[in-house]
Write an enzyme that holds these catalytic residues in place. Structure first.
Site, PDB file in Angstrom:
ATOM      1  N   GLU A  13     -11.066 -10.753  -4.613  1.00  0.00           N
ATOM      2  CA  GLU A  13      -9.542 -10.747  -4.700  1.00  0.00           C
ATOM      3  C   GLU A  13      -9.099 -11.845  -3.660  1.00  0.00           C
ATOM      4  O   GLU A  13      -7.635 -11.773  -3.230  1.00  0.00           O
ATOM      5  CB  GLU A  13      -9.240  -9.219  -3.721  1.00  0.00           C
ATOM      6  CG  GLU A  13     -10.073  -9.083  -2.490  1.00  0.00           C
ATOM      7  CD  GLU A  13      -9.504  -7.565  -1.971  1.00  0.00           C
ATOM      8  OE1 GLU A  13      -8.575  -6.978  -2.605  1.00  0.00           O
ATOM      9  OE2 GLU A  13     -10.185  -7.415  -0.899  1.00  0.00           O
ATOM     10  N   HIS A  72       0.655  -1.219   0.254  1.00  0.00           N
ATOM     11  CA  HIS A  72      -0.075  -0.079   0.114  1.00  0.00           C
ATOM     12  C   HIS A  72       0.841   1.352   0.068  1.00  0.00           C
ATOM     13  O   HIS A  72       0.428   2.209  -0.475  1.00  0.00           O
ATOM     14  CB  HIS A  72      -0.987  -0.023   1.198  1.00  0.00           C
ATOM     15  CG  HIS A  72      -2.041  -0.908   0.890  1.00  0.00           C
ATOM     16  ND1 HIS A  72      -1.902  -2.281   1.026  1.00  0.00           N
ATOM     17  CD2 HIS A  72      -3.234  -0.576   0.131  1.00  0.00           C
ATOM     18  CE1 HIS A  72      -3.212  -2.832   0.619  1.00  0.00           C
ATOM     19  NE2 HIS A  72      -4.106  -1.836   0.075  1.00  0.00           N
ATOM     20  N   ASP A 111      -4.186  -8.227  -4.288  1.00  0.00           N
ATOM     21  CA  ASP A 111      -4.414  -9.381  -3.396  1.00  0.00           C
ATOM     22  C   ASP A 111      -4.779 -10.534  -4.313  1.00  0.00           C
ATOM     23  O   ASP A 111      -4.247 -11.589  -3.631  1.00  0.00           O
ATOM     24  CB  ASP A 111      -5.738  -9.108  -2.510  1.00  0.00           C
ATOM     25  CG  ASP A 111      -5.316  -8.056  -1.442  1.00  0.00           C
ATOM     26  OD1 ASP A 111      -4.225  -8.226  -0.817  1.00  0.00           O
ATOM     27  OD2 ASP A 111      -6.038  -7.315  -0.925  1.00  0.00           O
ATOM     28  N   CYS A 166      -9.934  -2.790 -10.239  1.00  0.00           N
ATOM     29  CA  CYS A 166      -9.416  -1.734  -9.768  1.00  0.00           C
ATOM     30  C   CYS A 166      -7.931  -2.046  -9.027  1.00  0.00           C
ATOM     31  O   CYS A 166      -7.437  -1.261  -8.266  1.00  0.00           O
ATOM     32  CB  CYS A 166     -10.316  -1.315  -8.531  1.00  0.00           C
ATOM     33  SG  CYS A 166     -10.565  -2.238  -7.287  1.00  0.00           S
TER      34      CYS A 166
HETATM   35  C1  PEP Z   1      -6.531  -5.348  -4.759  1.00  0.00           C
HETATM   36  O1  PEP Z   1      -6.366  -5.961  -3.968  1.00  0.00           O
HETATM   37  O2  PEP Z   1      -6.278  -5.331  -5.560  1.00  0.00           O
HETATM   38  C2  PEP Z   1      -7.024  -3.878  -4.279  1.00  0.00           C
HETATM   39  C3  PEP Z   1      -7.519  -2.798  -5.129  1.00  0.00           C
HETATM   40  O3  PEP Z   1      -7.334  -3.504  -2.862  1.00  0.00           O
HETATM   41  P1  PEP Z   1      -6.010  -3.055  -2.008  1.00  0.00           P
HETATM   42  O4  PEP Z   1      -5.028  -2.832  -2.786  1.00  0.00           O
HETATM   43  O5  PEP Z   1      -6.424  -1.693  -1.216  1.00  0.00           O
HETATM   44  O6  PEP Z   1      -5.742  -4.233  -1.241  1.00  0.00           O
HETATM   45 MG    MG Z   2      -6.992  -5.838  -1.905  1.00  0.00          MG
END
Ligand code: PEP
Ligand code: MG
Length: 601
Positions: free
Chosen positions: A460, A215, A484, A531
């Site tokens: 995910e 993140h 994920d 996303c």
């Molecule tokens: C993902 O896991 O692709 C996602 C968009 O969520 P995050 O990156 O916030 O875990």
């Molecule tokens: Mg995620």
């Protein structure tokens, strides 16, 4: 507990590994956020920290707090030691030697014993006890005749600094008062640290730890901050104020570049800016393929600050608002009102475009201090109490968020998104919580959208993807989270640079799971969006469209490049290439097929 004074602790100002030649030192790591930054170093593990000083009432509790900080420090140093083994033999040996000394000190040296004694006898808080003990040891060392032994005080300072940081959770104020354009250098930069970086002040960053899709990386991209992670041996070589170049495209960091090196990077930076300015002209051009397929391009928001960026690049909505920002860098939980105001501002700011707000997704690499009491340490946090699991366990968290979202839905189109769903029963339990909140708000005559917000789920985990057909019956839309999904499918931690080479969204298993999810959504007649970070990489655009996706959400700085790629694509060609790709079993071949296809246009 009464604050007496604040001690200002000068944390090490001289690095441990002295180099004779400190010009044009080049390091490489993972270039995770594109762009080039040139500026003076701010070394996070150094600099000034205000240490509170007070008398404690519960000595045992304070001792336990100190013990916890010492154990955490040991873990950090051990992690750095593993990382050091990737350096060249001589550098690894030197760093190892140093870190070994730190470990010994943390395991019970004069410093640790002295701190414990001060907590017991003077009832001093742990941070102040570390400072007091450090001053005394420094004084004793300064009187030593032996210059080698005297130089060892530097190690004691570094260990003390680590202890103080871990006791004070010093990240909160880390970036105030920086010289504009500063480059942050650190062992590890957390998402919470990144949330404190103002791109008008911070130029970019580089750290020893961290993986390609954690993140911190995602936030760096969203904020447009060039970043290189996983750079071994960097922190010990940089002094505060050293000139640094961070090249987030090639994964290079240069310490004290020569004039010629700076000129070279400045030329490249100018070329990148020029390209960015050209792309900005695409702002109001619709994202349509050559054969007229309209693609929806939305933005992911980490921080409300990015709303302006999303509008600037012409995003047609927010495909993912990570609500974690509301919980970071604070000790208390945000109230319903506070969350409502934040969501409402974003919904209104998007001026009629939909905003997808995701319920809290903390845990794993996204830790919020304010949730400390609800999340116990876990040996396997990515598989532990995170995301929707936490929300369903601590209902108050979920209900407060749902109430804030429902209230904000009266001010513009808002969709609710649930992270890390694996089963229909989880969706059902959220729906029940939502019904309860709706009843409460209705009784109070609080305005909400009519119809109520759509309820979607992240796909995910491999489990969710494989069960997507049945999950589709219980929700209004899917959002595929490839970050994920890749991690869980390949069992490769997205935040661990040691396995970054195994983390591959082009692995056939990941692509098959994406395809299964898209097809399940399509058969059920519900929208499917993607996303994860793949959505923002133009290299993958043709493949994703070829797999049937028509709705992508990404960090704002990436949107113009993805749009440009779409403008040059034919959907039929992309589908044909995707079919060929899906027949492959090797991600290397897949990568070549993608690159060849991209090179054709
Ligand atoms: C993902 O896991 O692709 C996602 C968009 O969520 P995050 O990156 O916030 O875990
Ligand atoms: Mg995620």
């Amino acid at each position: 507990m009464k604050t007496k004074t604040k001690r200002e602790a000068r944390i090490p100002s001289v690095p441990s590994l002295a180099l004779s030649v400190r010009e044009d030192l080049k390091y490489s790591g993972l270039g995770v956020s594109a762009g080039i930054a040139i500026g003076p170093a701010h070394v996070m593990e150094q600099g000034l920290i205000d240490v509170p000083e007070y008398i404690v009432t519960d000595v045992e509790e304070e001792l336990a707090r100190f013990d916890k900080a010492a154990k955490f420090s040991i873990k950090q140093v051990e992690k750095l030691r593993v990382k050091a083994s990737t350096l060249s033999e001589a550098a690894a040996e030197e760093l190892n030697y140093l870190l070994e000394a730190h470990l010994q000190m943390l395991a019970g040296s004069r410093l640790v014993r002295g701190v414990e004694k001060r907590i017991r006898s003077e009832k001093l808080n742990a941070e102040a006890a570390v400072q007091a003990e450090l001053s005394e040891i420094a004084h004793a060392f300064s009187e030593m005749e032996d210059s080698y032994l005297a130089s060892k005080i530097q190690d004691v300072r570094e260990v003390s600094a680590r202890l103080v940081r871990n006791l004070t959770k010093a990240g909160y104020q880390a970036f105030s008062g920086l010289v504009p354009g500063s480059i942050i250098i650190a062992e590890e930069i957390t998402p919470a640290d990144t949330a404190l970086m103002d791109p008008n002040i911070v130029g970019g960053f580089a750290s020893a730890l961290g993986g390609a899709e954690d993140h911190t990386t995602i936030m760096a991209r969203s904020l447009g901050l060039p970043a290189v992670l996983g750079v071994s041996g960097l922190v010990n070589q940089v002094r505060p104020g050293d000139m640094i170049v961070v090249d987030g495209v090639r994964g290079t960091v240069v310490v004290n570049p020569t004039e010629a090196t700076i000129a070279r990077f400045e030329r490249r930076r100018e070329a990148l800016f020029r390209r960015q300015r050209q792309l900005e002209r695409l702002r109001s051009v619709p994202a349509t393929t050559r054969d007229d397929m309209r693609i929806l391009l939305q933005c992911n928001l980490e921080l409300p600050y990015e709303l302006a960026l999303a509008r600037q690049v012409g995003a047609e909505g927010v495909g993912l608002l990570r609500s974690e920002f509301l919980y970071m860098n604070r000790d208390t939980l945000p109230s319903e009102d506070e969350q409502f105001v934040a969501f409402k501002e974003i919904v209104e700011g998007m001026e009629g475009h939909p905003v997808t707000v995701r319920t809290l997704d903390v845990g794993s690499d996204k830790l919020a201090y304010s949730l400390g009491e609800h999340i116990s340490p876990s040996t396997n946090p990515a598989l532990g109490l995170r995301a929707i699991r936490l929300s369903l366990k601590v209902r108050k968290l979920l209900e407060t968020q749902l109430a804030a979202m429902l209230r904000a839905s009266a001010h513009g189109e808002l969709r609710i998104l649930l992270p890390m769903i694996n089963s229909a029963s989880e969706i059902k339990r959220v729906q029940e919580a939502m019904d309860k909140v709706v009843r409460r708000l209705t009784r109070k005559r609080v305005a909400m959208s009519n119809p109520l917000p759509k309820l979607g789920i992240m796909i995910e985990t491999p489990g969710a993807a494989l069960a997507a057909d049945s999950l589709a019956k219980s929700c209004d839309y899917f959002s595929i989270g490839t970050n994920d999904l890749t991690m869980y499918t390949l069992a490769a931690d997205r935040g661990d640079e040691q396995v970054a080479h195994l983390y591959d969204p082009l692995h056939p298993a990941v692509l098959r799971l994406i395809k299964i999810s898209v097809e399940a959504g399509r058969s059920a007649g519900i929208p499917v969006n993607l996303c994860g970070e793949m959505a923002g990489d133009p290299r993958f655009t043709a493949l994703l469209l070829g797999l049937g996706l028509r709705d992508l959400s990404m960090a704002a700085p990436n949107l113009p490049r993805v749009k440009q790629r779409i403008l040059g694509l034919g959907i039929n060609d992309a589908e044909k290439r995707a079919e060929q790709i899906m027949e492959q079993t090797d991600s290397g071949v897949i990568a070549t097929l993608i690159d060849d296809f991209n090179a054709l246009d």
